[in-house]
Design a protein around this motif. Sequence first.
Motif, PDB file in Angstrom:
ATOM      1  N   TYR A  12       6.048   3.782   0.735  1.00  0.00           N
ATOM      2  CA  TYR A  12       4.945   4.421   0.003  1.00  0.00           C
ATOM      3  C   TYR A  12       4.191   5.367   0.933  1.00  0.00           C
ATOM      4  N   VAL A  13       3.883   6.580   0.453  1.00  0.00           N
ATOM      5  CA  VAL A  13       3.153   7.553   1.256  1.00  0.00           C
ATOM      6  C   VAL A  13       1.739   7.706   0.708  1.00  0.00           C
ATOM      7  N   SER A  14       0.762   7.600   1.614  1.00  0.00           N
ATOM      8  CA  SER A  14      -0.643   7.644   1.228  1.00  0.00           C
ATOM      9  C   SER A  14      -1.355   8.796   1.923  1.00  0.00           C
ATOM     10  N   GLU A  15      -2.317   9.410   1.223  1.00  0.00           N
ATOM     11  CA  GLU A  15      -3.202  10.374   1.871  1.00  0.00           C
ATOM     12  C   GLU A  15      -4.329   9.565   2.489  1.00  0.00           C
ATOM     13  N   GLY A  16      -4.419   9.584   3.798  1.00  0.00           N
ATOM     14  CA  GLY A  16      -5.425   8.781   4.471  1.00  0.00           C
ATOM     15  C   GLY A  16      -4.996   7.321   4.515  1.00  0.00           C
ATOM     16  N   THR A  17      -5.837   6.521   5.159  1.00  0.00           N
ATOM     17  CA  THR A  17      -5.471   5.119   5.340  1.00  0.00           C
ATOM     18  C   THR A  17      -5.912   4.272   4.149  1.00  0.00           C
ATOM     19  N   LEU A  18      -5.218   3.182   3.937  1.00  0.00           N
ATOM     20  CA  LEU A  18      -5.521   2.253   2.853  1.00  0.00           C
ATOM     21  C   LEU A  18      -5.689   0.853   3.439  1.00  0.00           C
ATOM     22  N   GLU A  19      -6.397  -0.015   2.736  1.00  0.00           N
ATOM     23  CA  GLU A  19      -6.525  -1.397   3.200  1.00  0.00           C
ATOM     24  C   GLU A  19      -5.216  -2.150   3.022  1.00  0.00           C
ATOM     25  N   LYS A  20      -4.559  -1.862   1.888  1.00  0.00           N
ATOM     26  CA  LYS A  20      -3.233  -2.445   1.712  1.00  0.00           C
ATOM     27  C   LYS A  20      -2.363  -1.518   0.886  1.00  0.00           C
ATOM     28  N   CYS A  21      -1.070  -1.729   0.985  1.00  0.00           N
ATOM     29  CA  CYS A  21      -0.126  -0.864   0.280  1.00  0.00           C
ATOM     30  C   CYS A  21      -0.182  -1.138  -1.229  1.00  0.00           C
ATOM     31  N   PRO A  22      -0.393  -0.066  -2.046  1.00  0.00           N
ATOM     32  CA  PRO A  22      -0.455  -0.254  -3.498  1.00  0.00           C
ATOM     33  C   PRO A  22       0.902  -0.643  -4.100  1.00  0.00           C
ATOM     34  N   LYS A  23       1.966  -0.443  -3.363  1.00  0.00           N
ATOM     35  CA  LYS A  23       3.282  -0.776  -3.910  1.00  0.00           C
ATOM     36  C   LYS A  23       3.728  -2.174  -3.513  1.00  0.00           C
ATOM     37  N   CYS A  24       3.697  -2.475  -2.217  1.00  0.00           N
ATOM     38  CA  CYS A  24       4.245  -3.765  -1.779  1.00  0.00           C
ATOM     39  C   CYS A  24       3.193  -4.747  -1.270  1.00  0.00           C
ATOM     40  N   GLY A  25       1.954  -4.262  -1.074  1.00  0.00           N
ATOM     41  CA  GLY A  25       0.854  -5.177  -0.770  1.00  0.00           C
ATOM     42  C   GLY A  25       0.635  -5.515   0.698  1.00  0.00           C
ATOM     43  N   VAL A  26       1.459  -4.964   1.606  1.00  0.00           N
ATOM     44  CA  VAL A  26       1.226  -5.274   3.027  1.00  0.00           C
ATOM     45  C   VAL A  26      -0.071  -4.627   3.517  1.00  0.00           C
ATOM     46  N   ASP A  27      -0.618  -5.122   4.641  1.00  0.00           N
ATOM     47  CA  ASP A  27      -1.897  -4.570   5.106  1.00  0.00           C
ATOM     48  C   ASP A  27      -1.714  -3.269   5.893  1.00  0.00           C
ATOM     49  N   ALA A  28      -2.855  -2.663   6.238  1.00  0.00           N
ATOM     50  CA  ALA A  28      -2.877  -1.318   6.834  1.00  0.00           C
ATOM     51  C   ALA A  28      -2.074  -1.218   8.128  1.00  0.00           C
TER      52      ALA A  28
END
Length: 109
Positions: A12-28
């Motif tokens: 999964y590719v994100s713009e900026g950092t996320l707390e967790k992955c919206p697809k698989c749920g792993v942390d930042a």
Amino acid sequence: MKKLFKCTVCGYVSEGTLEKCPKCGVDASKFEELSSEAAEKIYRSDKSNDIHMEIIALAEKIAFLSQEGIEDNLDPKCLAAFTQAKDEAWTIKQRSKAELAGHMSLGKW
Ligand SMILES: [Zn+2]
């Protein structure tokens, strides 16, 4: 251009950092920043990919309508036109899918 981060687990590719992955749920901690070259490819191809997906959706609609026309079977000329339209829609759809697959393999997504 915003910085892009990629989930090393699912891609999964994100713009900026996320707390967790919206697809698989792993942390930042499982995200890594993409190089500016890799990010450029993704941003540069975003619009083209959207156009291909829209074309695929429209071709799917043409195929669906053509099938209705085939089933209606008003006369041989109509049947021939709908059959040809359905075949051409398939070609249009597959050509855009092939292009998208090529983009994915080159990191353009
Ligand atoms: Zn993920």
